[in-house]
Scaffold this active site. Structure first.
Site, short mmCIF file in Angstrom:
data_model
loop_
_atom_site.label_atom_id
_atom_site.label_comp_id
_atom_site.label_asym_id
_atom_site.label_seq_id
_atom_site.Cartn_x
_atom_site.Cartn_y
_atom_site.Cartn_z
N ASP A 60 0.86 -1.12 -0.16
CA ASP A 60 0.00 0.06 -0.04
C ASP A 60 1.02 1.30 0.59
O ASP A 60 1.25 1.69 0.85
CB ASP A 60 -0.76 0.46 1.05
CG ASP A 60 -1.55 0.88 1.12
OD1 ASP A 60 -1.39 2.16 0.36
OD2 ASP A 60 -3.23 0.69 1.76
N SER A 149 2.45 13.15 -16.26
CA SER A 149 1.47 13.77 -17.64
C SER A 149 2.07 14.35 -18.25
O SER A 149 2.10 15.49 -17.69
CB SER A 149 0.02 13.05 -16.85
OG SER A 149 -0.96 13.86 -17.10
N TYR A 161 -4.57 17.64 -9.41
CA TYR A 161 -3.73 17.05 -10.41
C TYR A 161 -2.75 17.65 -10.72
O TYR A 161 -1.39 16.62 -11.51
CB TYR A 161 -4.63 16.58 -11.85
CG TYR A 161 -4.07 15.37 -12.45
CD1 TYR A 161 -4.15 14.23 -12.28
CD2 TYR A 161 -3.98 15.65 -13.86
CE1 TYR A 161 -3.66 13.12 -13.60
CE2 TYR A 161 -3.04 15.09 -14.82
CZ TYR A 161 -3.21 13.49 -14.96
OH TYR A 161 -2.37 13.04 -15.33
N LYS A 165 1.44 16.96 -10.87
CA LYS A 165 2.71 15.49 -12.08
C LYS A 165 3.62 17.30 -12.36
O LYS A 165 4.38 16.52 -12.53
CB LYS A 165 1.80 16.01 -13.25
CG LYS A 165 0.41 15.07 -12.94
CD LYS A 165 0.95 13.34 -12.87
CE LYS A 165 -0.22 12.92 -12.42
NZ LYS A 165 0.94 10.99 -11.80
N THR A 196 -5.78 1.45 -19.84
CA THR A 196 -5.63 0.76 -19.35
C THR A 196 -7.13 -0.60 -18.57
O THR A 196 -8.63 0.26 -19.42
CB THR A 196 -5.07 1.19 -16.89
OG1 THR A 196 -6.41 2.34 -16.96
CG2 THR A 196 -4.58 1.57 -17.61
#
Length: 253
Positions: A60, A149, A161, A165, A196
């Site tokens: 994890d 990304s 996000y 990145k 994916t």
């Protein structure tokens, strides 16, 4: 030569090509060890697909102590050797999709959304780099690849996000600066959208996990990879650089 590699299981599945072509011991990690109805894909499924020398380890990445234990195992198994680390863990795909579909701005999301996006996927990458570098620097060799990304360069999905990145890209370049004297390469790679298990219906015709995996394999096999240290490379550039002819419709994003 047997290379010792550690991959974080997420958007890139390590397949038979990677393991057998490069004669590697590959450790793949993630939370889902066995297949279940709630999560698409598992470490054991991926290891079975890859074949020999692929070692699934449940980890994890939101828990620093589990990351530490992982690298202690790798070190013990391989006499302190680690050749390549591919940082690719992420746990916020569902949260991103939900926020994107509902068109919520950052101020319409709870502040904890930042942790959802960047705890696993930024913080965990930094921690993995620390432990990987402790194995690579004394050996005066090694490669760290950060799967980032285009969101690090321009707006994509949301504020948390993009900021995460961009920060990952900076971690990559600054690690390159500090690891240069140890001959350890650190760089970032931008895939486009990847089909994916979770996103196969969203991005039909986009890059497959195998395509991205093979481009990374070609990159880390390059005897002159150190010249790319500190850089950001797009997978579509790697396809051209290493003459990888894939049949896909477009580079999305």
């Amino acid at each position: 030569l047997k290379l010792r590699l550690k991959f974080e299981f997420s958007a890139i599945r390590i397949n038979t090509y990677v393991v057998n072509r490069k004669n590697c011991f590959v450790y793949i990690t993630g939370r889902t060890l066995k297949k279940n109805d709630n999560v698409p894909g598992s470490l054991e499924d991926t290891a079975a697909e890859a074949g020999v020398n692929c070692i699934p380890v449940q980890c994890d990445h939101s828990k620093p102590e589990e990351i530490k234990s992982l690298f202690e195992r790798i070190s013990k198994d391989n006499n302190g050797r680690l050749d390549i680390l591919v940082n690719n863990c992420f746990s916020a795909a569902n949260a991103l999709i939900e926020g994107f579909e509902k068109k919520k701005n950052f101020f319409q999301l709870e502040p904890e959304f930042w942790d959802t996006v960047n705890n696993v996927g930024l913080r965990a990458h930094y921690i993995a780099n620390v432990y990987a570098a402790r194995l690579m620097a004394p050996a005066n060799k090694g490669v760290i690849v950060h799967i980032s990304s285009i969101g690090g360069d321009k707006y994509l999905f949301n504020v948390a996000y993009g900021a995460g990145k961009a920060a990952l890209d900076r971690i990559s370049s600054d690690c390159a600066h500090e690891l240069r004297e140890y001959n350890v390469t650190s760089l970032a790679v931008y895939p486009g959208a990847v089909t994916t298990e979770l996103a196969s219906e969203l991005y039909k015709g986009a890059e497959s996990p195998e395509m991205v995996g093979k481009s990374i394999t070609s990159l880390v096999s390059d005897s002159e990879i150190f010249k790319h240290s500190g850089k950001i490379l797009l997978t579509k550039e790697l396809y051209k650089m290493y003459n990888l002819n894939f049949d896909y419709k477009e580079y999305i994003f």
